[in-house]
Enzyme design. Structure first.
Site, PDB file in Angstrom:
ATOM      1  N   LEU A 138       0.819  -1.222   0.000  1.00 16.86           N
ATOM      2  CA  LEU A 138       0.000   0.000   0.000  1.00 16.86           C
ATOM      3  C   LEU A 138       0.850   1.268   0.000  1.00 16.86           C
ATOM      4  O   LEU A 138       0.336   2.371  -0.177  1.00 16.86           O
ATOM      5  CB  LEU A 138      -0.942  -0.007   1.214  1.00 16.86           C
ATOM      6  CG  LEU A 138      -2.016  -1.084   1.222  1.00 16.86           C
ATOM      7  CD1 LEU A 138      -2.708  -1.143   2.584  1.00 16.86           C
ATOM      8  CD2 LEU A 138      -3.041  -0.837   0.117  1.00 16.86           C
TER       9      LEU A 138
ATOM     10  N   SER B 217      -5.524   0.969  18.542  1.00 14.86           N
ATOM     11  CA  SER B 217      -5.088   0.143  19.663  1.00 14.86           C
ATOM     12  C   SER B 217      -5.221   0.887  20.979  1.00 14.86           C
ATOM     13  O   SER B 217      -5.079   2.109  21.032  1.00 14.86           O
ATOM     14  CB  SER B 217      -3.615  -0.235  19.435  1.00 14.86           C
ATOM     15  OG  SER B 217      -3.030  -0.726  20.618  1.00 14.86           O
TER      16      SER B 217
ATOM     17  N   TYR C  83       5.451   2.229  17.449  1.00 12.51           N
ATOM     18  CA  TYR C  83       4.257   1.555  16.899  1.00 12.51           C
ATOM     19  C   TYR C  83       3.005   2.269  17.419  1.00 12.51           C
ATOM     20  O   TYR C  83       2.133   2.646  16.656  1.00 12.51           O
ATOM     21  CB  TYR C  83       4.229   0.071  17.303  1.00 12.51           C
ATOM     22  CG  TYR C  83       2.828  -0.474  17.276  1.00 12.51           C
ATOM     23  CD1 TYR C  83       2.088  -0.585  18.443  1.00 12.51           C
ATOM     24  CD2 TYR C  83       2.223  -0.802  16.071  1.00 12.51           C
ATOM     25  CE1 TYR C  83       0.779  -1.033  18.416  1.00 12.51           C
ATOM     26  CE2 TYR C  83       0.914  -1.246  16.032  1.00 12.51           C
ATOM     27  CZ  TYR C  83       0.187  -1.356  17.207  1.00 12.51           C
ATOM     28  OH  TYR C  83      -1.111  -1.780  17.170  1.00 12.51           O
TER      29      TYR C  83
ATOM     30  N   LYS D 142      -0.196   4.651  15.621  1.00 17.56           N
ATOM     31  CA  LYS D 142      -1.641   4.494  15.803  1.00 17.56           C
ATOM     32  C   LYS D 142      -2.259   5.846  16.192  1.00 17.56           C
ATOM     33  O   LYS D 142      -3.322   6.227  15.718  1.00 17.56           O
ATOM     34  CB  LYS D 142      -1.956   3.427  16.844  1.00 17.56           C
ATOM     35  CG  LYS D 142      -1.673   2.009  16.362  1.00 17.56           C
ATOM     36  CD  LYS D 142      -2.453   1.700  15.083  1.00 17.56           C
ATOM     37  CE  LYS D 142      -2.178   0.304  14.574  1.00 17.56           C
ATOM     38  NZ  LYS D 142      -2.858   0.023  13.295  1.00 17.56           N
TER      39      LYS D 142
ATOM     40  N   PHE E   6      -8.139  -3.803  22.684  1.00 13.88           N
ATOM     41  CA  PHE E   6      -7.335  -4.058  23.872  1.00 13.88           C
ATOM     42  C   PHE E   6      -6.443  -5.252  23.540  1.00 13.88           C
ATOM     43  O   PHE E   6      -5.597  -5.097  22.632  1.00 13.88           O
ATOM     44  CB  PHE E   6      -8.264  -4.152  25.082  1.00 13.88           C
ATOM     45  CG  PHE E   6      -8.655  -2.737  25.495  1.00 13.88           C
ATOM     46  CD1 PHE E   6      -9.473  -1.960  24.675  1.00 13.88           C
ATOM     47  CD2 PHE E   6      -8.130  -2.164  26.623  1.00 13.88           C
ATOM     48  CE1 PHE E   6      -9.773  -0.633  24.989  1.00 13.88           C
ATOM     49  CE2 PHE E   6      -8.440  -0.829  26.973  1.00 13.88           C
ATOM     50  CZ  PHE E   6      -9.253  -0.078  26.141  1.00 13.88           C
TER      51      PHE E   6
HETATM   52  C1  WQD Z   1       0.584  -8.827  27.983  1.00 21.83           C
HETATM   53  C2  WQD Z   1       1.114  -9.040  29.391  1.00 21.83           C
HETATM   54  C3  WQD Z   1       3.472  -8.693  29.620  1.00 21.83           C
HETATM   55  C4  WQD Z   1       4.849 -12.102  27.285  1.00 21.83           C
HETATM   56  C5  WQD Z   1       0.666  -5.627  23.047  1.00 21.83           C
HETATM   57  C6  WQD Z   1       1.041  -4.404  22.293  1.00 21.83           C
HETATM   58  C7  WQD Z   1      -0.168  -3.549  22.087  1.00 21.83           C
HETATM   59  C8  WQD Z   1      -1.245  -4.356  21.450  1.00 21.83           C
HETATM   60  C9  WQD Z   1      -1.571  -5.606  22.263  1.00 21.83           C
HETATM   61  C10 WQD Z   1      -1.406  -4.148  19.077  1.00 21.83           C
HETATM   62  C11 WQD Z   1       2.152  -7.986  29.785  1.00 21.83           C
HETATM   63  C12 WQD Z   1       3.100 -10.144  29.937  1.00 21.83           C
HETATM   64  C13 WQD Z   1       4.037 -11.152  27.899  1.00 21.83           C
HETATM   65  C14 WQD Z   1       5.605 -13.002  28.088  1.00 21.83           C
HETATM   66  C15 WQD Z   1       4.710 -11.981  30.054  1.00 21.83           C
HETATM   67  N1  WQD Z   1      -0.874  -4.751  20.142  1.00 21.83           N
HETATM   68  N2  WQD Z   1       3.976 -11.112  29.266  1.00 21.83           N
HETATM   69  N3  WQD Z   1       5.502 -12.913  29.448  1.00 21.83           N
HETATM   70  O1  WQD Z   1       2.087  -5.642  25.859  1.00 21.83           O
HETATM   71  O2  WQD Z   1      -0.334  -5.708  26.648  1.00 21.83           O
HETATM   72  O3  WQD Z   1       0.167  -5.251  24.286  1.00 21.83           O
HETATM   73  O4  WQD Z   1      -0.344  -6.341  22.393  1.00 21.83           O
HETATM   74  O5  WQD Z   1      -2.192  -3.272  19.024  1.00 21.83           O
HETATM   75  O6  WQD Z   1       0.182  -2.469  21.253  1.00 21.83           O
HETATM   76  O7  WQD Z   1       1.960  -3.692  23.094  1.00 21.83           O
HETATM   77  O8  WQD Z   1       0.541  -7.538  25.193  1.00 21.83           O
HETATM   78  O9  WQD Z   1       0.764  -9.969  25.192  1.00 21.83           O
HETATM   79  O10 WQD Z   1       2.856  -8.541  24.926  1.00 21.83           O
HETATM   80  O11 WQD Z   1       1.715  -8.662  27.127  1.00 21.83           O
HETATM   81  O12 WQD Z   1       4.645 -11.917  31.294  1.00 21.83           O
HETATM   82  O13 WQD Z   1       6.385 -13.878  27.585  1.00 21.83           O
HETATM   83  O14 WQD Z   1       1.798 -10.300  29.432  1.00 21.83           O
HETATM   84  O15 WQD Z   1       4.446  -8.232  30.548  1.00 21.83           O
HETATM   85  O16 WQD Z   1       1.966  -7.679  31.147  1.00 21.83           O
HETATM   86  P1  WQD Z   1       0.677  -5.985  25.596  1.00 21.83           P
HETATM   87  P2  WQD Z   1       1.527  -8.736  25.546  1.00 21.83           P
END
Ligand code: WQD
Length: 346
Positions: free
Chosen positions: A60, A126, A151, A155, A180
């Site tokens: 795009l 997001s 990132y 958004k 979320f």
């Molecule tokens: C969730 C929780 C980690 C991995 C991300 C993006 C956000 C959105 C959603 C797009 C946190 C914990 C994670 C691991 C862990 N994406 N964790 N061990 O960071 O809330 O959001 O995805 O829009 O922009 O930042 O999601 O799944 O990475 O983490 O303890 O191996 O799980 O610390 O508390 P996050 P996540």
């Protein structure tokens, strides 16, 4: 049958949204340069729906190639724009790659929408635009915090571009959908999220449970939360998908209150990392091998949605609970494992 253009249709949320659109009577074309997505998604969609979706393998960021799609499809009634890079750590390492890709692609798409008169637009945003929210649950009117990553900034910028464009284009209406934490897979487990090197919690859990990884780390259990681990609002990808169909229909039927409306897509329930792991173990019957490690820089401590607006205005209803989120995520991981074993046997 109204034709909808889905960008990033070969990706996780784009693919599941195509299933929901098809099941709601729309015809769909996909635009995906396959840099992150895979045609495997469209093959899975055909197995689930019996319908073939054409993919235009177009970047795009190339305006001419993008225009050609609109010239070939003068009957596009609406656009749902998912195509973007979305790795937080990668965006920290390569901010310009993220600004160039995520912003240029959006601007080109809006240019084509204007040139070819497509006035219904849904933008994939997001909850990360909120940064570390001051009030919980987060409402759409909450002030946008300092984004946690380039990132998240793309958004925030994308939302502002959509808002300004809508203000300048009389018939153009846009919905900004702030996800979320989308998790899980289609109930058939024929499609799901393909994350080779997972960064997010749920693929990390399922890859550890299936034996792809020896163990996983919980990033901190010393936060000021009920069990010390971070709180998130996990929402099933099929619920997220249906919200896109509902948001597009709201605009196409002229029920939108403003030319640029914002909706939080979360369940409204905050769940800690340790509670999610427990829910996974119950749903899968697997004991997860994890240990508690240091905090991950940039992590928001607690965030979950006020989803009243999406429910009231879009008529959005949450159909999947935490058990189904974990059950479908696990069954999808087992699908991947079985396919890998079959490839190995052939
Ligand atoms: C969730 C929780 C980690 C991995 C991300 C993006 C956000 C959105 C959603 C797009 C946190 C914990 C994670 C691991 C862990 N994406 N964790 N061990 O960071 O809330 O959001 O995805 O829009 O922009 O930042 O999601 O799944 O990475 O983490 O303890 O191996 O799980 O610390 O508390 P996050 P996540």
């Amino acid at each position: 049958m109204k034709k909808i253009l889905v960008t990033g249709g070969c990706g996780y949320i784009g693919g599941h949204t195509i299933v929901d659109l098809l099941e709601n009577g729309y015809s769909v074309i996909s635009v995906d340069d396959l840099s992150r997505g895979s045609l495997r998604m469209l093959q899975g969609i055909e197995k689930i729906t019996g319908k073939t979706v054409k993919n235009y393998r177009v970047n795009l960021c190339d305006l001419e190639d993008t225009e050609a799609i609109f010239i070939e499809n003068p009957d596009i009634a609406g656009i749902i724009h998912f195509a973007a890079y979305k790795s937080v750590p990668e965006s920290v390492q390569q901010p310009l790659k993220y600004f160039r890709n995520n912003i240029n692609s959006l601007v080109n798409l809006l240019q084509c929408a204007q040139t070819y008169g497509v006035n219904n637009f849904v933008f994939s945003s997001s909850c990360s635009v909120y940064g570390n929210p001051k009030e919980l649950p987060v409402k759409e009117t909450a002030p946008l915090g300092e984004p946690e990553s380039p990132y998240a900034r793309t958004k925030q910028m994308g939302e502002a571009i959509c808002r300004d464009f809508a203000a300048q284009n009389r018939n153009f209406n846009v919905s900004l959908l702030r996800y979320f934490n989308p998790v899980g897979a289609h109930p058939t487990a024929i499609i799901g999220e393909l994350q080779e090197k997972p960064e997010n919690l749920v693929p990390m859990i399922t890859q550890t449970a299936v034996g792809k990884r020896m163990e996983m780390m919980v990033f901190g259990n010393d936060y000021d939360t009920r069990d010390g681990s971070c709180v998130r609002d996990y929402v099933h990808v099929m619920d997220i998908a249906n919200a896109h169909t509902k948001a597009l229909e709201c605009i196409m039927e002229g029920r939108n209150k403003y030319k640029c409306d914002i909706y939080n897509l979360g369940t409204g329930n905050g769940v800690t990392v340790l509670e999610l792991i427990e829910a996974f173990e119950k749903a899968s019957g697997e004991k997860l091998n994890y240990k508690i490690g240091p905090r991950r820089p940039g992590d928001v401590v607690e965030v979950y949605a006020d989803n009243e607006k999406a429910r009231a205005v879009l008529g959005w209803q949450i159909k999947y609970g935490l058990h189904e989120m974990m059950d479908t995520a696990w069954r999808w991981e087992l699908t991947i494992k079985k396919e890998a074993e079959q490839i190995h046997l052939n």
